[in-house]
Scaffold this motif. Structure first.
Motif, PDB file in Angstrom:
ATOM      1  N   GLN A 232       1.676   0.150 -10.563  1.00 39.73           N
ATOM      2  CA  GLN A 232       0.365  -0.322 -10.137  1.00 39.73           C
ATOM      3  C   GLN A 232       0.209  -0.329  -8.618  1.00 39.73           C
ATOM      4  N   ARG A 233       1.278  -0.670  -7.926  1.00 42.86           N
ATOM      5  CA  ARG A 233       1.208  -0.712  -6.461  1.00 42.86           C
ATOM      6  C   ARG A 233       1.808   0.596  -5.915  1.00 42.86           C
ATOM      7  N   ILE A 234       0.964   1.613  -5.906  1.00 42.20           N
ATOM      8  CA  ILE A 234       1.411   2.957  -5.540  1.00 42.20           C
ATOM      9  C   ILE A 234       1.081   3.216  -4.069  1.00 42.20           C
ATOM     10  N   GLY A 235       2.105   3.539  -3.297  1.00 40.08           N
ATOM     11  CA  GLY A 235       1.926   3.829  -1.874  1.00 40.08           C
ATOM     12  C   GLY A 235       2.071   5.309  -1.592  1.00 40.08           C
TER      13      GLY A 235
ATOM     14  N   PHE B 238      -5.567  10.851  -2.490  1.00 39.86           N
ATOM     15  CA  PHE B 238      -5.012   9.510  -2.720  1.00 39.86           C
ATOM     16  C   PHE B 238      -6.101   8.448  -2.697  1.00 39.86           C
ATOM     17  N   SER B 239      -7.017   8.562  -1.732  1.00 40.03           N
ATOM     18  CA  SER B 239      -8.128   7.610  -1.649  1.00 40.03           C
ATOM     19  C   SER B 239      -8.984   7.662  -2.911  1.00 40.03           C
TER      20      SER B 239
ATOM     21  N   PRO C 162      -4.709  -1.324  -6.984  1.00 46.26           N
ATOM     22  CA  PRO C 162      -4.760  -2.117  -5.749  1.00 46.26           C
ATOM     23  C   PRO C 162      -4.770  -1.214  -4.521  1.00 46.26           C
ATOM     24  N   VAL C 163      -5.515  -1.611  -3.514  1.00 44.84           N
ATOM     25  CA  VAL C 163      -5.646  -0.795  -2.310  1.00 44.84           C
ATOM     26  C   VAL C 163      -4.414  -0.977  -1.431  1.00 44.84           C
TER      27      VAL C 163
ATOM     28  N   ASN D 175       3.238  -4.211   2.278  1.00 43.31           N
ATOM     29  CA  ASN D 175       2.446  -3.752   1.126  1.00 43.31           C
ATOM     30  C   ASN D 175       3.164  -3.831  -0.216  1.00 43.31           C
ATOM     31  N   LYS D 176       4.502  -3.943  -0.188  1.00 46.34           N
ATOM     32  CA  LYS D 176       5.304  -4.116  -1.406  1.00 46.34           C
ATOM     33  C   LYS D 176       4.943  -3.126  -2.531  1.00 46.34           C
ATOM     34  N   PRO D 177       4.995  -1.835  -2.264  1.00 47.73           N
ATOM     35  CA  PRO D 177       4.706  -0.857  -3.325  1.00 47.73           C
ATOM     36  C   PRO D 177       5.830  -0.840  -4.368  1.00 47.73           C
TER      37      PRO D 177
END
Length: 348
Positions: free
Chosen positions: A193-196, A215-216, A225-226, A255-257
């Protein structure tokens, strides 16, 4: 009753020349003078001539099923400052492999010709002419080549990608925007979910903005999540690795990706230096085969090489030279590669 089909024999009779001359003129062959070609085209149009699709299909069938003889070479121009480095990039070597196979199938030999710093543009141009080169492939270059007063109008030209902005020829490349959309969708389906995203800002700009744009768009499309991408300049990774590692560490802590997509081969090693385990602490996917992880985007590089040669040979056959009035891009779809660096997450 169907009207009689106009043939090259009819045109030849009207003009007073051989049917072979008409056929060659209609194919824009350089051995026929421009004046004669224009005359043949004008008379053909007046008479309502159109190629017979059945004969064209038969000719294509014969070409496919007849062993091809090598007619001449296609030049792969290497203008790198360190030319031996070009094909050490796996992606670019796959371009070469796909191009070489297609060239052989179509009766050409693919020849790497290195543009030495000692050569003037005119000298290099003369080298190609002396070798009987009619078609040129321009692979990616890390720095913009200085072509000087090289006369592109003497050659058919196709570029790979957007890293080289001139000549303004047709080009073949991966559809990077759709590739990133596909990759983020796959990562989300695998439970992340938290993809960087880590990509050099200057590199993305040079390549048309497809990576960051994709990506945007993916984040909005899949309601994720942004997480702002880490957009460090490319030279930081090569010239100031300590600074690059510091910026990466700060970005990760902020950001904890749980998963990372990157264009940079340096990132997996930097993550390990920062004590992140792949994939236990953070899963990683690459945008190309040069990123040393086994999951991510396969840009279908061999197909890009094959399609580039097919595009170039079509130009050669039509005697189309130099920068075309309407240059186009062929965007090749990418594929996803599963791998241990980004496994599906176990449902809790």
């Amino acid at each position: 009753m169907n009207p009689k089909r106009i043939t090259v024999y009819d045109i030849a009779e009207r003009i007073g020349c051989s049917h072979a001359t008409v056929s060659m003129a209609l194919r824009n062959h350089p051995e026929i003078s421009e004046k004669r070609r224009e005359q043949v085209r004008k008379v053909a149009e007046e008479m309502g001539y159109a190629p017979d699709p059945h004969l064209a299909a038969l000719a294509a069938y014969r070409r496919i099923n007849t062993p091809t003889e090598i007619r001449s070479s296609i030049a792969w121009i290497n203008h790198w400052k360190q030319p031996e480095q070009l094909r050490k990039h796996r992606e670019f070597d796959l371009y070469w492999q796909g191009a070489a196979q297609a060239a052989k199938r179509l009766g050409y030999n693919l020849e790497e010709i290195r543009w030495s710093p000692d050569y003037s543009a005119k000298r290099f141009e003369q080298i190609l002419i002396t070798r009987g080169i009619r078609g040129v492939l321009i692979p990616p270059h890390t720095t913009l080549p200085d072509w000087g007063d090289f006369d592109w109008s003497k050659f058919s030209v196709v570029r790979f990608g957007l890293s080289v902005s001139s000549p303004d020829s047709h080009l073949v490349t991966a559809d990077q925007l759709r590739a990133v959309l596909m990759a983020v969708k796959k990562m989300a389906e695998y439970g992340y979910q938290r993809i960087g995203f880590v990509v050099p800002a200057d590199s993305d700009r040079k390549l048309g903005g497809g990576f960051v744009g994709g990506f945007s768009s993916a984040g909005k499309s899949f309601n994720l999540p942004v997480i702002p991408p880490l957009l460090t300049e490319e030279q930081v990774y090569s010239e100031r690795p300590e600074k690059a590692r510091q910026l990466l560490s700060q970005w990760l802590k902020k950001n904890k990706p749980d998963a990372l997509l990157t264009t940079l081969p340096e990132i997996p090693a930097m993550l390990r230096q920062l004590k992140y385990r792949i994939p236990e602490d953070i899963a990683v996917a690459g945008t190309a085969v040069d990123v040393p992880v086994d999951a991510g985007i396969d840009q279908h590089s061999e197909a890009i090489g094959r399609i580039a040669v097919e595009t170039l040979v079509a130009q050669i056959n039509l005697n189309e030279r130099g920068e075309p009035p309407d240059p186009y891009r062929v965007l090749v779809e990418s594929r996803w590669r599963d791998g241990k660096s980004l496994p599906p997450r176990k449902q809790k």
